[in-house]
Scaffold this motif. Structure first.
Motif, PDB file in Angstrom:
ATOM      1  N   LEU A   1      12.105  -6.424   0.914  1.00  0.00           N
ATOM      2  CA  LEU A   1      11.027  -6.451  -0.084  1.00  0.00           C
ATOM      3  C   LEU A   1      11.204  -5.551  -1.239  1.00  0.00           C
ATOM      4  CD1 LEU A   1       7.923  -6.298   2.182  1.00  0.00           C
ATOM      5  CD2 LEU A   1       8.992  -8.390   0.951  1.00  0.00           C
ATOM      6  N   GLY A   2      12.210  -4.848  -1.477  1.00  0.00           N
ATOM      7  CA  GLY A   2      12.670  -4.247  -2.441  1.00  0.00           C
ATOM      8  C   GLY A   2      13.510  -3.061  -2.362  1.00  0.00           C
ATOM      9  N   ALA A   3      14.885  -3.473  -2.487  1.00  0.00           N
ATOM     10  CA  ALA A   3      15.745  -2.431  -2.211  1.00  0.00           C
ATOM     11  C   ALA A   3      17.300  -3.059  -2.978  1.00  0.00           C
ATOM     12  CB  ALA A   3      16.134  -1.941  -0.834  1.00  0.00           C
ATOM     13  N   GLU A   4      18.131  -2.250  -3.876  1.00  0.00           N
ATOM     14  CA  GLU A   4      19.215  -2.684  -4.406  1.00  0.00           C
ATOM     15  C   GLU A   4      20.367  -2.806  -3.563  1.00  0.00           C
ATOM     16  OE1 GLU A   4      21.918  -1.615  -8.188  1.00  0.00           O
ATOM     17  OE2 GLU A   4      20.017  -0.398  -7.614  1.00  0.00           O
ATOM     18  N   PHE A   5      20.228  -1.683  -2.728  1.00  0.00           N
ATOM     19  CA  PHE A   5      21.186  -1.800  -1.456  1.00  0.00           C
ATOM     20  C   PHE A   5      20.757  -1.425  -0.268  1.00  0.00           C
ATOM     21  CE2 PHE A   5      23.748  -0.185  -5.318  1.00  0.00           C
ATOM     22  CZ  PHE A   5      24.826  -1.227  -5.253  1.00  0.00           C
ATOM     23  N   GLY A   6      21.439  -1.901   0.882  1.00  0.00           N
ATOM     24  CA  GLY A   6      21.041  -1.850   2.268  1.00  0.00           C
ATOM     25  C   GLY A   6      21.289  -2.960   3.096  1.00  0.00           C
ATOM     26  N   VAL A   7      21.268  -3.191   4.239  1.00  0.00           N
ATOM     27  CA  VAL A   7      21.675  -4.289   4.830  1.00  0.00           C
ATOM     28  C   VAL A   7      20.682  -5.427   4.660  1.00  0.00           C
ATOM     29  CG1 VAL A   7      22.219  -5.179   7.148  1.00  0.00           C
ATOM     30  CG2 VAL A   7      22.994  -2.715   6.771  1.00  0.00           C
ATOM     31  N   GLY A   8      19.270  -4.897   4.699  1.00  0.00           N
ATOM     32  CA  GLY A   8      18.388  -6.040   4.430  1.00  0.00           C
ATOM     33  C   GLY A   8      18.415  -6.595   3.070  1.00  0.00           C
TER      34      GLY A   8
ATOM     35  N   LEU B   1       0.729  -1.298   0.061  1.00  0.00           N
ATOM     36  CA  LEU B   1       0.050  -0.220  -0.075  1.00  0.00           C
ATOM     37  C   LEU B   1       0.964   1.332  -0.105  1.00  0.00           C
ATOM     38  CD1 LEU B   1      -2.868   0.462   0.071  1.00  0.00           C
ATOM     39  CD2 LEU B   1      -2.759   0.806   2.867  1.00  0.00           C
ATOM     40  N   PHE B   2       2.097   1.240   0.763  1.00  0.00           N
ATOM     41  CA  PHE B   2       2.793   2.355   0.806  1.00  0.00           C
ATOM     42  C   PHE B   2       3.546   2.652  -0.429  1.00  0.00           C
ATOM     43  CE2 PHE B   2       3.508   2.671   6.028  1.00  0.00           C
ATOM     44  CZ  PHE B   2       2.172   2.938   5.980  1.00  0.00           C
ATOM     45  N   VAL B   3       3.782   1.456  -1.269  1.00  0.00           N
ATOM     46  CA  VAL B   3       4.701   1.498  -2.295  1.00  0.00           C
ATOM     47  C   VAL B   3       3.814   2.499  -3.074  1.00  0.00           C
ATOM     48  CG1 VAL B   3       5.403   0.538  -4.506  1.00  0.00           C
ATOM     49  CG2 VAL B   3       6.098  -0.441  -2.038  1.00  0.00           C
ATOM     50  N   ILE B   4       2.373   2.248  -3.215  1.00  0.00           N
ATOM     51  CA  ILE B   4       1.337   3.016  -4.167  1.00  0.00           C
ATOM     52  C   ILE B   4       1.226   4.424  -3.699  1.00  0.00           C
ATOM     53  CG2 ILE B   4      -1.002   3.242  -4.973  1.00  0.00           C
ATOM     54  CD1 ILE B   4      -1.150   0.066  -4.632  1.00  0.00           C
ATOM     55  N   TRP B   5       1.170   4.304  -2.412  1.00  0.00           N
ATOM     56  CA  TRP B   5       1.033   5.899  -1.926  1.00  0.00           C
ATOM     57  C   TRP B   5       2.188   6.711  -2.020  1.00  0.00           C
ATOM     58  CZ3 TRP B   5      -1.545   4.876   3.513  1.00  0.00           C
ATOM     59  CH2 TRP B   5      -3.090   4.195   3.257  1.00  0.00           C
ATOM     60  N   PHE B   6       3.381   6.304  -1.679  1.00  0.00           N
ATOM     61  CA  PHE B   6       4.636   7.134  -1.470  1.00  0.00           C
ATOM     62  C   PHE B   6       5.685   6.618  -2.528  1.00  0.00           C
ATOM     63  CE2 PHE B   6       2.926   6.583   2.782  1.00  0.00           C
ATOM     64  CZ  PHE B   6       2.622   8.008   3.157  1.00  0.00           C
ATOM     65  N   GLY B   7       5.418   5.782  -3.496  1.00  0.00           N
ATOM     66  CA  GLY B   7       6.307   5.505  -4.549  1.00  0.00           C
ATOM     67  C   GLY B   7       7.270   4.229  -4.322  1.00  0.00           C
ATOM     68  N   ILE B   8       7.765   3.612  -4.935  1.00  0.00           N
ATOM     69  CA  ILE B   8       8.599   2.514  -4.779  1.00  0.00           C
ATOM     70  C   ILE B   8       9.804   2.560  -4.023  1.00  0.00           C
ATOM     71  CG2 ILE B   8       9.700   2.533  -7.238  1.00  0.00           C
ATOM     72  CD1 ILE B   8       8.385  -0.623  -5.658  1.00  0.00           C
ATOM     73  N   ASP B   9      10.359   3.795  -4.346  1.00  0.00           N
ATOM     74  CA  ASP B   9      11.784   4.012  -3.620  1.00  0.00           C
ATOM     75  C   ASP B   9      11.762   4.432  -2.467  1.00  0.00           C
ATOM     76  OD1 ASP B   9      11.336   6.173  -6.365  1.00  0.00           O
ATOM     77  OD2 ASP B   9      11.784   7.265  -4.290  1.00  0.00           O
ATOM     78  N   GLU B  10      12.471   5.360  -2.127  1.00  0.00           N
ATOM     79  CA  GLU B  10      12.710   5.787  -0.673  1.00  0.00           C
ATOM     80  C   GLU B  10      11.487   6.154   0.371  1.00  0.00           C
ATOM     81  OE1 GLU B  10      15.975   5.089   0.770  1.00  0.00           O
ATOM     82  OE2 GLU B  10      16.120   4.234  -1.145  1.00  0.00           O
ATOM     83  N   GLY B  11      10.606   6.831  -0.534  1.00  0.00           N
ATOM     84  CA  GLY B  11       9.489   7.215   0.477  1.00  0.00           C
ATOM     85  C   GLY B  11       8.791   6.196   0.903  1.00  0.00           C
ATOM     86  N   SER B  12       8.524   5.075   0.358  1.00  0.00           N
ATOM     87  CA  SER B  12       7.728   3.895   1.017  1.00  0.00           C
ATOM     88  C   SER B  12       8.356   3.451   2.142  1.00  0.00           C
ATOM     89  CB  SER B  12       7.201   3.013   0.072  1.00  0.00           C
ATOM     90  OG  SER B  12       8.456   2.375  -0.551  1.00  0.00           O
ATOM     91  N   LYS B  13       9.686   3.404   2.085  1.00  0.00           N
ATOM     92  CA  LYS B  13      10.539   3.094   3.273  1.00  0.00           C
ATOM     93  C   LYS B  13      10.400   3.652   4.435  1.00  0.00           C
ATOM     94  CE  LYS B  13      13.504   0.353   0.187  1.00  0.00           C
ATOM     95  NZ  LYS B  13      12.920   1.075  -0.988  1.00  0.00           N
TER      96      LYS B  13
END
Lengths: 269, 255
Positions: free
Chosen positions: A217-224, A130-142
């Protein structure tokens, strides 16, 4: 003393007032860590712990050093730290503000307490699509995910802490003609600070958990993302490097809060 | 400035706290309110300072407070009510900041009130470092800083041990002698009342009504610990209160 007391048996009164007073023992914690790591190292070398069950700690360290030297460490860590800082700061700030209003204004309390109780138990990670739709696929939703996860426990901790502020201090403020805003800023907030800070410890730990979940769930970089990749390749050394980084992050955040507490709460008895 | 309590009655639900209290607070005098516990004397003090509203009657201010009075009706609290995270100086500047007094002017006022309450050496101390007596001196200094027209003192010495109480009584008398102030002084301690009160108002137990008003003419500075005339006043007050106190002690509280 009379004849009778002189002749009866004597014994000292036994001490029974000990315990229930924790002392600080700095070296015990690190010792536990060291012992566990040494045990894993010994077990994997001696062969009674197989490579599939547990990676050798020295191999994990070697992997970490390679990661550092290749520069990939910062490539993963910096985005994670940014997400954590932005998300947790936004969530904590909003949480403290809403918590104070809930505690002080009856209408807001009546309106928001049930709402917060309804949001609190939702696993925030379930809302990521839901947040991906509201705030965009990149940083916003995270950011939004981490902020929401930090927000609810902070609200609950804050309004509990404000409820516990000494009423006689607030009455003192009123009796000297302090404005509502001054009373909140100079009496309520500092008085609630111990409770707010201990609430933040919980909130920030939740923020780290959500950070990893969001990155998985969706990031190119990051510890996760790093952990997810290692996990899917069954690369236990790298998996453990990632997990260790998270642990260190948790300890770091917690000791940072400890420093803040020491500075801000020096007035406590 | 004088205060007039005009026919004040108050109750919490069915619970009548006080009835028809009419009383004058003359300027420059200390009026002591005494009574058994639960007679509503602290409630009455909150009503006088506008922290609580009476169901009936009103508190009337006669005349204007002095122009330099920042907070005409100022309390001194039993539990001191100091902010534990502010120093002595910070606790006093708290009430000055609200009136836009900062910097050098605030500094002068703080220095002056700390001198008057013998606190000059404790300026940077935190409340947790101070003894009970020193904490209450800070409470008094804070009250003096806003230059009140009437001081409302709610059992200010009740949380202190008896030696400290003796010392602070002397300090209060010295403060009053240097510069007479108007005060309503609530206490359950008859000895404090006869030492500090120009006028002693005896309240009955709940519902509180005024049983007697005693005037003591002897100047505050001439009153000493164990004076025989004060003792006889104190005895008289105790005979008035004894039965009330016993009865209120036996009462079941139903709130």
């Amino acid at each position: 003393m009379s004849e009778a007391t002189l002749n009866t048996a004597r014994r000292p009164v036994a001490f029974r007032g000990g315990g229930f007073a924790p002392k600080t023992m700095r070296w015990v914690g690190p010792l536990v860590f060291a012992a566990l790591i040494a045990f894993a190292e010994y077990g994997t070398r001696a062969g009674f712990i197989s490579n599939l069950t547990m990676p050798r700690p020295s191999d994990v360290l070697a992997t970490f050093i390679t990661l550092w030297e290749s520069g990939l460490l910062w490539q993963h860590l910096l985005p994670s730290l940014t997400r954590l800082a932005v998300g947790a700061a936004a969530g904590a700030a909003a949480g403290i503000a809403v918590g104070v209003f809930i505690a002080l204004l009856s209408y807001i309390r009546a309106a928001l307490v049930p709402l917060v109780a309804a949001i609190f138990p939702i696993p925030k990670i379930a809302l990521l699509p839901l947040f991906v739709i509201w705030f965009g696929i990149d940083e916003g939703s995270k950011y939004a995910l981490i902020a929401l996860g930090t927000f609810t426990p902070t609200v609950v901790a804050t309004y509990g802490a404000v409820d516990n502020v000494d009423r006689s201090l607030i009455r003192m403020g009123q009796s000297f003609g302090l404005s509502w805003f001054s009373i909140v800023r100079k009496i309520v907030l500092p008085g609630a600070m111990p409770g707010i800070l201990s609430g933040l410890r919980v909130s920030f730990a939740i923020a780290i958990i959500l950070l990893v979940a969001a990155e998985m769930l969706g990031a190119e970089f990051g510890v996760g993302a790093y952990i997810l990749e290692a996990g899917s390749l069954y690369d236990l050394e790298r998996l453990f490097v990632g997990v260790t980084i998270l642990s260190i992050l948790g300890v770091g955040v917690s000791s940072l809060l400890g420093l803040v507490e020491k500075r801000v709460l020096g007035w406590r008895v | 400035m004088e205060l007039l309590l005009d026919n004040i009655s108050h109750h919490y639900g069915d619970f009548e706290v006080m009835r028809d209290i009419t009383l004058e607070i003359p300027a420059g005098k200390i009026v002591c309110l005494i009574g058994p516990s639960g007679c509503g004397k602290s409630t009455l003090l909150r009503i006088i300072g506008g922290l609580e509203q009476p169901q009936q009657g009103s508190v009337v201010q006669i005349g204007e407070p002095p122009a330099d009075s920042l907070n005409p009706l100022t309390y001194v609290f039993q539990d001191f009510a100091l902010l534990p995270w502010r120093t002595v100086e910070g606790n006093i500047s708290l009430v000055l900041e609200e009136h836009g007094i900062r910097g050098k002017r605030a500094d002068e006022i703080i220095t002056a009130v700390l001198m008057r309450t013998k606190l000059a050496d404790f300026r940077k101390a935190l409340p947790k470092q101070l003894s009970g007596g020193m904490k209450q001196r800070v409470g008094i200094a804070r009250a003096l800083a806003v230059n009140p027209a009437v001081m409302l003192m709610d059992e200010p010495l009740s949380a202190l041990d008896s030696q400290t109480r003796e010392l602070l009584m002397d300090d209060l008398i010295a403060l009053w002698t240097r510069q007479p102030f108007t005060a309503v002084y609530v206490t359950h301690n008859l000895q404090e009342a006869v030492r500090l009160g120009h006028r002693i108002v005896v309240l009955s137990r709940r519902p509180g009504v005024i049983r007697e008003i005693l005037e003591i003419e002897k100047p505050l500075t001439d009153r000493r610990f164990g004076d025989s005339d004060l003792e006889s006043h104190q005895k008289h007050l105790w005979t008035l209160m004894r039965e009330e106190a016993m009865a209120s002690d036996m009462e079941l509280v139903s709130v």
